[in-house]
Write a protein that holds these residues in place. Structure first.
Motif, mmCIF file in Angstrom:
data_model
loop_
_atom_site.group_PDB
_atom_site.id
_atom_site.type_symbol
_atom_site.label_atom_id
_atom_site.label_comp_id
_atom_site.label_asym_id
_atom_site.label_seq_id
_atom_site.Cartn_x
_atom_site.Cartn_y
_atom_site.Cartn_z
ATOM 1 N N ALA A 35 0.833 -1.211 0.000
ATOM 2 C CA ALA A 35 0.000 0.000 0.000
ATOM 3 C C ALA A 35 0.867 1.261 0.000
ATOM 4 O O ALA A 35 0.549 2.242 -0.696
ATOM 5 N N PHE A 36 1.960 1.236 0.752
ATOM 6 C CA PHE A 36 2.899 2.355 0.779
ATOM 7 C C PHE A 36 3.454 2.617 -0.624
ATOM 8 O O PHE A 36 3.472 3.749 -1.099
ATOM 9 N N LEU A 37 3.913 1.556 -1.296
ATOM 10 C CA LEU A 37 4.469 1.709 -2.644
ATOM 11 C C LEU A 37 3.402 2.167 -3.636
ATOM 12 O O LEU A 37 3.650 3.041 -4.469
ATOM 13 N N ALA A 38 2.212 1.594 -3.550
ATOM 14 C CA ALA A 38 1.128 1.975 -4.465
ATOM 15 C C ALA A 38 0.785 3.453 -4.316
ATOM 16 O O ALA A 38 0.545 4.152 -5.312
ATOM 17 N N ALA A 39 0.792 3.949 -3.079
ATOM 18 C CA ALA A 39 0.459 5.352 -2.829
ATOM 19 C C ALA A 39 1.543 6.298 -3.336
ATOM 20 O O ALA A 39 1.261 7.452 -3.645
ATOM 21 N N GLY A 47 6.695 4.981 -12.523
ATOM 22 C CA GLY A 47 7.993 4.967 -11.867
ATOM 23 C C GLY A 47 7.885 5.294 -10.391
ATOM 24 O O GLY A 47 6.788 5.528 -9.857
ATOM 25 N N PHE A 48 9.027 5.290 -9.736
ATOM 26 C CA PHE A 48 9.124 5.653 -8.329
ATOM 27 C C PHE A 48 10.198 6.714 -8.187
ATOM 28 O O PHE A 48 11.236 6.643 -8.831
ATOM 29 N N SER A 49 9.940 7.688 -7.335
ATOM 30 C CA SER A 49 10.884 8.768 -7.109
ATOM 31 C C SER A 49 11.974 8.317 -6.141
ATOM 32 O O SER A 49 11.700 7.644 -5.144
ATOM 33 N N LEU A 50 13.198 8.671 -6.454
ATOM 34 C CA LEU A 50 14.306 8.472 -5.529
ATOM 35 C C LEU A 50 14.487 9.747 -4.724
ATOM 36 O O LEU A 50 14.099 10.823 -5.166
ATOM 37 N N ASP A 75 13.951 12.914 -6.984
ATOM 38 C CA ASP A 75 14.322 12.707 -8.382
ATOM 39 C C ASP A 75 13.290 11.768 -8.986
ATOM 40 O O ASP A 75 13.344 10.556 -8.796
ATOM 41 N N ASP A 76 12.328 12.341 -9.682
ATOM 42 C CA ASP A 76 11.243 11.559 -10.259
ATOM 43 C C ASP A 76 11.614 10.928 -11.592
ATOM 44 O O ASP A 76 10.800 10.227 -12.181
ATOM 45 N N HIS A 77 12.810 11.164 -12.071
ATOM 46 C CA HIS A 77 13.178 10.697 -13.400
ATOM 47 C C HIS A 77 14.257 9.619 -13.405
ATOM 48 O O HIS A 77 14.724 9.222 -14.463
ATOM 49 N N ALA A 78 14.668 9.149 -12.254
ATOM 50 C CA ALA A 78 15.684 8.106 -12.179
ATOM 51 C C ALA A 78 15.016 6.739 -12.325
ATOM 52 O O ALA A 78 14.013 6.463 -11.684
ATOM 53 N N LEU A 79 15.578 5.893 -13.184
ATOM 54 C CA LEU A 79 15.005 4.569 -13.430
ATOM 55 C C LEU A 79 15.476 3.513 -12.438
ATOM 56 O O LEU A 79 14.808 2.502 -12.239
ATOM 57 N N PHE A 80 16.619 3.717 -11.822
ATOM 58 C CA PHE A 80 17.207 2.686 -10.974
ATOM 59 C C PHE A 80 16.290 2.292 -9.818
ATOM 60 O O PHE A 80 16.090 1.117 -9.536
ATOM 61 N N GLY A 81 15.717 3.272 -9.132
ATOM 62 C CA GLY A 81 14.816 2.979 -8.023
ATOM 63 C C GLY A 81 13.596 2.195 -8.473
ATOM 64 O O GLY A 81 13.155 1.260 -7.798
ATOM 65 N N THR A 82 13.060 2.553 -9.623
ATOM 66 C CA THR A 82 11.915 1.825 -10.158
ATOM 67 C C THR A 82 12.287 0.376 -10.435
ATOM 68 O O THR A 82 11.515 -0.547 -10.129
ATOM 69 N N ALA A 83 13.463 0.156 -10.997
ATOM 70 C CA ALA A 83 13.902 -1.211 -11.279
ATOM 71 C C ALA A 83 14.062 -2.011 -9.983
ATOM 72 O O ALA A 83 13.673 -3.186 -9.924
ATOM 73 N N LEU A 84 14.617 -1.398 -8.948
ATOM 74 C CA LEU A 84 14.783 -2.097 -7.675
ATOM 75 C C LEU A 84 13.444 -2.431 -7.022
ATOM 76 O O LEU A 84 13.248 -3.534 -6.506
ATOM 77 N N VAL A 85 12.511 -1.478 -7.051
ATOM 78 C CA VAL A 85 11.187 -1.727 -6.481
ATOM 79 C C VAL A 85 10.493 -2.832 -7.269
ATOM 80 O O VAL A 85 9.910 -3.761 -6.690
ATOM 81 N N ARG A 90 2.641 -1.591 -13.644
ATOM 82 C CA ARG A 90 2.902 -0.203 -14.056
ATOM 83 C C ARG A 90 4.398 0.089 -14.051
ATOM 84 O O ARG A 90 4.914 0.792 -14.923
ATOM 85 N N ALA A 91 5.124 -0.451 -13.089
ATOM 86 C CA ALA A 91 6.578 -0.245 -13.028
ATOM 87 C C ALA A 91 7.268 -0.923 -14.203
ATOM 88 O O ALA A 91 8.177 -0.339 -14.818
ATOM 89 N N VAL A 92 6.851 -2.130 -14.532
ATOM 90 C CA VAL A 92 7.430 -2.852 -15.674
ATOM 91 C C VAL A 92 7.175 -2.073 -16.963
ATOM 92 O O VAL A 92 8.080 -1.899 -17.798
ATOM 93 N N GLU A 93 5.970 -1.575 -17.124
ATOM 94 C CA GLU A 93 5.645 -0.805 -18.332
ATOM 95 C C GLU A 93 6.471 0.483 -18.396
ATOM 96 O O GLU A 93 6.925 0.896 -19.465
ATOM 97 N N HIS A 94 6.693 1.108 -17.264
ATOM 98 C CA HIS A 94 7.528 2.320 -17.200
ATOM 99 C C HIS A 94 8.945 1.998 -17.684
ATOM 100 O O HIS A 94 9.511 2.730 -18.508
ATOM 101 N N LEU A 95 9.502 0.911 -17.210
ATOM 102 C CA LEU A 95 10.843 0.514 -17.646
ATOM 103 C C LEU A 95 10.851 0.174 -19.140
ATOM 104 O O LEU A 95 11.760 0.581 -19.864
ATOM 105 N N ARG A 96 9.847 -0.541 -19.588
ATOM 106 C CA ARG A 96 9.793 -0.919 -21.007
ATOM 107 C C ARG A 96 9.744 0.321 -21.899
ATOM 108 O O ARG A 96 10.418 0.405 -22.915
#
Length: 176
Positions: free
Chosen positions: A14-18, A25-28, A42-52, A70-76
């Motif tokens: 729930a924390f991650l979804a919010a 993506g996810f902000s670092l 930093d809302d534009h870094a991909l590394f955090g999204t990949a780790l999550v 949604r995270a997978v699609e963001h990376l794709r």
């Protein structure tokens, strides 16, 4: 799984979804002291999204699936030709400064592979992006020294070589 663990997982998802950005993506957060308010988002870094996304791939909670999707699609969406990724997306001022890099590419590749999303086989880029002692370079760029024998590495590296002033700005304006 105990009730306490299930509750903790539910709260974590729930924390991650919010906090997932509309882009998927996810902000670092960066700063000298992450416990203080003196950090920068930093809302534009991909590394955090990949780790999550990698971590969510181990979660069996139903609520994790849409967040992961949604995270997978963001990376794709941010994959570049040759199956590589840069640290920052085009929405960042630093995007043009950096080349595609090995750590973002490795994590994003693992996430997409596990999710069953097709992408170019980029393994030869990694094996061809090493110094004479066999150590891996961070960035996929054209370098002095032995000529890379892999055509894919040339294609990826030459894209960066077309922007030498932006590449130089990386070393002058960032902690890199």
């Amino acid at each position: 799984m105990t009730a306490a663990v299930a509750t903790a997982v539910d709260r974590g998802v729930a924390f991650l979804a919010a906090r997932q950005l509309p882009s998927g993506g996810f902000s670092l957060r960066y700063g000298a002291d992450l416990a203080s308010d003196d950090t920068v988002a930093d809302d534009h870094a991909l590394f955090g999204t990949a780790l999550v996304a990698w971590s969510l791939g181990f979660c069996e909670d139903e609520a994790a699936r849409p967040v992961l999707g949604r995270a997978v699609e963001h990376l794709r969406r941010h994959m570049e030709p040759g199956g590589v990724w840069r640290h920052w997306t085009p929405g960042s001022e630093q995007h043009a400064m950096v080349a595609a890099d090995a750590d973002d590419t490795a994590y994003a590749s693992l996430v997409l592979r596990r999710a069953g999303v097709p992408f170019p086989d980029n393994r030869q880029l990694f094996t061809g992006n090493r110094d004479p002692d066999g150590l891996f370079y961070t960035w996929f760029v054209v370098r002095r020294g032995p000529v890379p024998r892999r055509l894919g590495l040339w294609r990826v590296g030459l894209r960066r070589a077309l922007h030498p002033l932006q590449a130089r700005a990386l070393w002058r304006t960032t902690w890199a």
